[in-house]
Design a protein around this motif. Structure first.
Motif, PDB file in Angstrom:
ATOM      1  N   VAL A 294     -28.344  14.157 -22.896  1.00 43.22           N
ATOM      2  CA  VAL A 294     -27.436  15.174 -23.429  1.00 43.22           C
ATOM      3  C   VAL A 294     -26.710  15.834 -22.259  1.00 43.22           C
ATOM      4  CG1 VAL A 294     -27.369  17.426 -24.569  1.00 43.22           C
ATOM      5  CG2 VAL A 294     -28.766  15.583 -25.530  1.00 43.22           C
ATOM      6  N   GLY A 295     -25.392  16.004 -22.369  1.00 42.34           N
ATOM      7  CA  GLY A 295     -24.636  16.587 -21.264  1.00 42.34           C
ATOM      8  C   GLY A 295     -23.820  17.789 -21.670  1.00 42.34           C
ATOM      9  N   LYS A 296     -23.808  18.792 -20.789  1.00 45.23           N
ATOM     10  CA  LYS A 296     -22.906  19.930 -20.955  1.00 45.23           C
ATOM     11  C   LYS A 296     -21.524  19.498 -20.492  1.00 45.23           C
ATOM     12  CE  LYS A 296     -21.808  24.542 -19.015  1.00 45.23           C
ATOM     13  NZ  LYS A 296     -22.276  25.690 -18.198  1.00 45.23           N
ATOM     14  N   GLY A 297     -20.552  19.595 -21.390  1.00 48.18           N
ATOM     15  CA  GLY A 297     -19.196  19.182 -21.048  1.00 48.18           C
ATOM     16  C   GLY A 297     -18.208  20.316 -21.226  1.00 48.18           C
ATOM     17  N   VAL A 298     -18.416  21.396 -20.501  1.00 46.64           N
ATOM     18  CA  VAL A 298     -17.449  22.501 -20.549  1.00 46.64           C
ATOM     19  C   VAL A 298     -16.340  22.147 -19.550  1.00 46.64           C
ATOM     20  CG1 VAL A 298     -17.089  24.974 -20.154  1.00 46.64           C
ATOM     21  CG2 VAL A 298     -19.175  24.180 -21.292  1.00 46.64           C
ATOM     22  N   THR A 299     -15.195  21.723 -20.063  1.00 46.71           N
ATOM     23  CA  THR A 299     -14.166  21.175 -19.180  1.00 46.71           C
ATOM     24  C   THR A 299     -13.512  22.255 -18.322  1.00 46.71           C
ATOM     25  OG1 THR A 299     -12.586  21.274 -20.998  1.00 46.71           O
ATOM     26  CG2 THR A 299     -13.679  19.143 -20.600  1.00 46.71           C
ATOM     27  N   PHE A 300     -13.611  23.491 -18.767  1.00 42.20           N
ATOM     28  CA  PHE A 300     -13.285  24.624 -17.892  1.00 42.20           C
ATOM     29  C   PHE A 300     -14.050  25.837 -18.396  1.00 42.20           C
ATOM     30  CE2 PHE A 300     -10.766  28.247 -16.303  1.00 42.20           C
ATOM     31  CZ  PHE A 300     -10.849  27.959 -14.947  1.00 42.20           C
ATOM     32  N   ASP A 301     -14.661  26.564 -17.447  1.00 44.78           N
ATOM     33  CA  ASP A 301     -15.433  27.750 -17.805  1.00 44.78           C
ATOM     34  C   ASP A 301     -14.796  28.977 -17.179  1.00 44.78           C
ATOM     35  OD1 ASP A 301     -17.300  29.596 -18.541  1.00 44.78           O
ATOM     36  OD2 ASP A 301     -18.897  28.850 -17.216  1.00 44.78           O
ATOM     37  N   SER A 302     -13.949  29.651 -17.975  1.00 50.45           N
ATOM     38  CA  SER A 302     -13.345  30.898 -17.478  1.00 50.45           C
ATOM     39  C   SER A 302     -14.350  32.050 -17.558  1.00 50.45           C
ATOM     40  CB  SER A 302     -12.112  31.246 -18.320  1.00 50.45           C
ATOM     41  OG  SER A 302     -12.516  31.706 -19.612  1.00 50.45           O
ATOM     42  N   ASP A 311     -12.980  33.920  -7.560  1.00 51.18           N
ATOM     43  CA  ASP A 311     -13.788  33.079  -6.668  1.00 51.18           C
ATOM     44  C   ASP A 311     -14.734  32.184  -7.449  1.00 51.18           C
ATOM     45  OD1 ASP A 311     -12.635  33.949  -4.436  1.00 51.18           O
ATOM     46  OD2 ASP A 311     -14.326  35.176  -3.711  1.00 51.18           O
ATOM     47  N   GLY A 312     -15.393  32.794  -8.438  1.00 44.36           N
ATOM     48  CA  GLY A 312     -16.359  32.035  -9.216  1.00 44.36           C
ATOM     49  C   GLY A 312     -15.690  31.057 -10.176  1.00 44.36           C
ATOM     50  N   MET A 313     -14.453  31.367 -10.584  1.00 40.54           N
ATOM     51  CA  MET A 313     -13.763  30.537 -11.571  1.00 40.54           C
ATOM     52  C   MET A 313     -13.100  29.318 -10.926  1.00 40.54           C
ATOM     53  SD  MET A 313     -10.891  31.688 -14.347  1.00 40.54           S
ATOM     54  CE  MET A 313     -11.470  33.362 -14.588  1.00 40.54           C
ATOM     55  N   MET A 314     -12.814  29.460  -9.630  1.00 38.43           N
ATOM     56  CA  MET A 314     -12.009  28.458  -8.925  1.00 38.43           C
ATOM     57  C   MET A 314     -12.501  27.019  -9.141  1.00 38.43           C
ATOM     58  SD  MET A 314      -9.457  27.860  -7.028  1.00 38.43           S
ATOM     59  CE  MET A 314      -9.032  26.173  -6.606  1.00 38.43           C
ATOM     60  N   THR A 315     -13.788  26.828  -9.107  1.00 45.96           N
ATOM     61  CA  THR A 315     -14.307  25.450  -9.167  1.00 45.96           C
ATOM     62  C   THR A 315     -14.832  25.076 -10.557  1.00 45.96           C
ATOM     63  OG1 THR A 315     -16.442  26.261  -8.413  1.00 45.96           O
ATOM     64  CG2 THR A 315     -14.961  25.371  -6.734  1.00 45.96           C
ATOM     65  N   ASP A 502     -18.464  22.457  -2.417  1.00 45.83           N
ATOM     66  CA  ASP A 502     -17.277  23.220  -2.033  1.00 45.83           C
ATOM     67  C   ASP A 502     -16.689  22.691  -0.728  1.00 45.83           C
ATOM     68  OD1 ASP A 502     -17.531  24.817  -4.241  1.00 45.83           O
ATOM     69  OD2 ASP A 502     -18.715  26.349  -3.207  1.00 45.83           O
ATOM     70  N   LYS A 503     -17.581  22.232   0.162  1.00 48.95           N
ATOM     71  CA  LYS A 503     -17.131  21.718   1.466  1.00 48.95           C
ATOM     72  C   LYS A 503     -17.518  20.246   1.583  1.00 48.95           C
ATOM     73  CE  LYS A 503     -19.553  24.668   3.560  1.00 48.95           C
ATOM     74  NZ  LYS A 503     -20.393  25.565   4.247  1.00 48.95           N
ATOM     75  N   PRO A 504     -16.764  19.471   2.374  1.00 51.79           N
ATOM     76  CA  PRO A 504     -17.165  18.076   2.543  1.00 51.79           C
ATOM     77  C   PRO A 504     -18.484  17.958   3.288  1.00 51.79           C
ATOM     78  CG  PRO A 504     -15.338  18.634   4.012  1.00 51.79           C
ATOM     79  CD  PRO A 504     -15.548  19.819   3.127  1.00 51.79           C
ATOM     80  N   LYS A 505     -19.208  16.913   2.992  1.00 45.85           N
ATOM     81  CA  LYS A 505     -20.419  16.572   3.728  1.00 45.85           C
ATOM     82  C   LYS A 505     -20.111  15.314   4.521  1.00 45.85           C
ATOM     83  CE  LYS A 505     -23.150  17.950  -0.307  1.00 45.85           C
ATOM     84  NZ  LYS A 505     -23.874  19.124   0.207  1.00 45.85           N
TER      85      LYS A 505
END
Ligand code: BES
Ligand code: MN
Ligand code: ZN
Length: 532
Positions: A294-302, A311-315, A502-505
């Motif tokens: 089962v997967g959570k598929g919230v395509t955008f969470d405002s 800041d929290g919404m950005m990603t 958020d940052k590349p590895k």
């Protein structure tokens, strides 16, 4: 090959038309992402890599320059200069340290990239995966025809080690630059793995395809990725596999009384969807009850009315990563051809704000019948999952495993790189941890003590959708979910940390990681046709 163009069938969305005033969906082709299917060809070679025409040859080395015949052979070809550079520290064999040199004399590859494996006693599949991916990412700043991978300490006795290198090599250059005209990562046309063992590439290709698919779904932003486009892209990509699909639209969700899921999606212009995929299993396992993913598929969470700060919404395009993980895993197991039947259910909604938004204090009736008082519209994932878990239970699976970027609290508890593991079944958790260890992904249990139970009780309704305060937030979220699985053995994986970087590895571009596709595909494979 799948085109991610914004198709005409979405033209009725005002947001889309307004965003590009002088164009229609039919004639607009700017800024579309490149197709991101994994199309690197993987080949196995028992030839000498130094005598093979390659754009880049990756050579794995350890800190003391020990353990690899191949590195020793290269050193000899270079008149001992490689070991000198290693011992003087110019070239490092430490974990994920790479160095690139061009036109090395006496060998055919034009460029060599050495990649450090770190201490031999710390080697495992995760170290190998990350090392191979690091080297490939390092080498993939331009389009190459052929990259070779050599000198990795893989053995026939440990098939995981070979697959870890192959999968790392295949996905190392699958990044987030979907919309850049000037790409930053270019998957090579061909990847050659040098070994004298007989190696099948099928499993690694299957899992890498799944990981690439997951990353690609997650990396698309919410103007491209919404419930319908998630479904369409998934259906296009699984065409040709033996996965069967079923899609519930708004009418069906209403008819099925999925009120909590509908409430979360109600303020969005994009209608919700429930995507169901069925993998039938093979002859050996066909008659077993399915495992449900089962997967959570919230395509955008405002955040909804309990709106998130910028800041929290950005990603928050990443908030369908659980659903994308499930879909990527289904792709992988279909290509692997595992024995067991598996059913995937992804609850797709966009959590937005409008005059029809669900509100604080609202009481919703979940599909299972339990009523829920809303204390925070940003605790939306558990509301979506409540209904989807109930649908899953109805299918009588032997086990349910859900995947969700569910809580910031899980990231506080375990950091960015470790998934949280909760549930009602110790044996299932053990199986998941075992599979994660096997492939070198990080997951750690959080306690489900019954003292947390009272925190999801409401004075008005059966349940409330947050705990008391924020402490233990990952656990209270899981406690809420537990209310909807009945007696079915169930595990919950909170991947809010590792799903998205958020940052590349060194081993992965910033953005989606595809974390846990490898673990869960391996788990389902391990279970085979066993009664568990
Ligand atoms: N999607 C978020 C969780 C999240 C946070 C995912 C960071 C990825 C990175 C989830 O819907 C959410 O907002 N959770 C709240 C719950 C709270 C309101 C009880 C949170 O974690 O703050
Ligand atoms: Mn939220
Ligand atoms: Zn969310």
């Amino acid at each position: 090959m799948v085109s991610l163009a914004f198709p005409q069938r979405y033209a009725h969305y005002a947001t889309y038309r307004f965003a590009r005033p002088n164009t229609t969906a039919a004639n607009w082709h700017g800024g579309e992402p490149e197709p991101m299917t994994l199309d690197t060809q993987l080949t196995i070679s028992s030839q000498n890599p130094f005598q093979t025409e390659l754009d880049v040859l990756v050579v794995a080395i350890s800190p003391e320059f020990t353990g690899s015949e191949l590195a020793t052979e290269l050193d000899a070809l270079l008149d001992g200069r490689l070991s000198k550079l290693v011992s003087s520290g110019v070239i490092s064999g430490e974990t994920n340290k790479s160095s690139t040199w061009h036109l090395p004399a006496k060998i055919k590859p034009l460029t060599v990239v050495t990649i450090g494996l770190g201490k031999p006693d710390r080697l495992n599949a995760g170290v190998l995966f990350r090392a191979a991916a690091t080297a490939i990412k390092q080498a993939s700043g331009r389009q190459l025809a052929r990259i070779g991978l050599a000198g990795f300490p893989c053995s026939r006795d440990e098939p995981n080690s070979t697959d870890a290198v192959l999968i790392g090599g295949l996905v190392g250059a699958i990044g987030q630059d979907l919309y850049r005209e000037k790409k930053s990562l270019f998957p090579a046309k061909e990847l050659v793995f040098f070994t004298s063992d007989e190696v099948s590439t099928k499993r690694a290709e299957a899992i890498a395809t799944g990981i690439a698919m997951t990353r690609n779904l997650v990396n698309q932003p919410a103007n491209h990725m919404f419930p319908e486009s998630f479904v369409d892209q998934t259906l296009e990509q699984i065409a040709g596999t033996n996965l069967q699909s079923e899609v519930w639209d708004t009418d069906r969700l209403v008819a099925e009384r999925c009120e909590t899921m509908l409430a979360v999606g109600r303020a969005s212009d994009k209608p919700p969807r429930l995507l169901i995929l069925r993998y039938p299993g093979t002859a050996a396992g066909k008659s077993l009850p399915p495992i449900a993913l089962v997967g959570k598929g919230v395509t955008f969470d405002s955040g909804g009315l309990s709106i998130k700060p910028s800041d929290g919404m950005m990603t928050m395009k990443c908030d369908m990563a659980g659903g994308a993980t499930v879909v990527g895993t289904m792709m992988a197991i279909a290509k692997m051809g595992i024995d067991r039947p598996v059913i995937a259910l992804v609850g797709l909604v966009e959590n937005m704000i409008s005059g029809s938004a669900y509100k604080l204090g609202d009481v919703l009736r979940s599909r299972a019948g339990k009523t829920i008082e809303i204390h925070n519209t940003d605790a939306e994932g558990r509301l979506v999952l409540a209904d989807v878990l109930d649908v899953a239970v109805e299918l009588s699976p032997s086990h349910i495993i859900d995947f969700a970027t569910l809580t910031g609290a899980c990231v506080v508890a375990l950091g960015n790189d470790v998934g949280g593991l909760m549930g009602n079944s110790e044996p299932l958790q053990q199986l998941i941890r075992q599979a994660a260890d096997q492939v070198g992904e990080y997951i750690w249990p959080l306690p489900m003590y019954s003292i947390f139970d009272e925190q999801v009780q409401s004075k008005v309704a059966d349940l409330k959708n947050v705990g008391d305060g924020r402490w233990g937030g990952a656990i209270t979220a899981a406690k809420f979910l537990e209310q909807f699985v009945g007696d079915t053995p169930w595990a919950h994986i909170d991947l809010a940390g590792p799903a998205f970087a958020d940052k590349p590895k060194s081993w992965c571009d910033a953005g989606a990681t595809g974390y846990f596709v490898h673990t869960i595909a391996t788990l389902l494979e391990n279970l085979g046709s066993k009664q568990v």
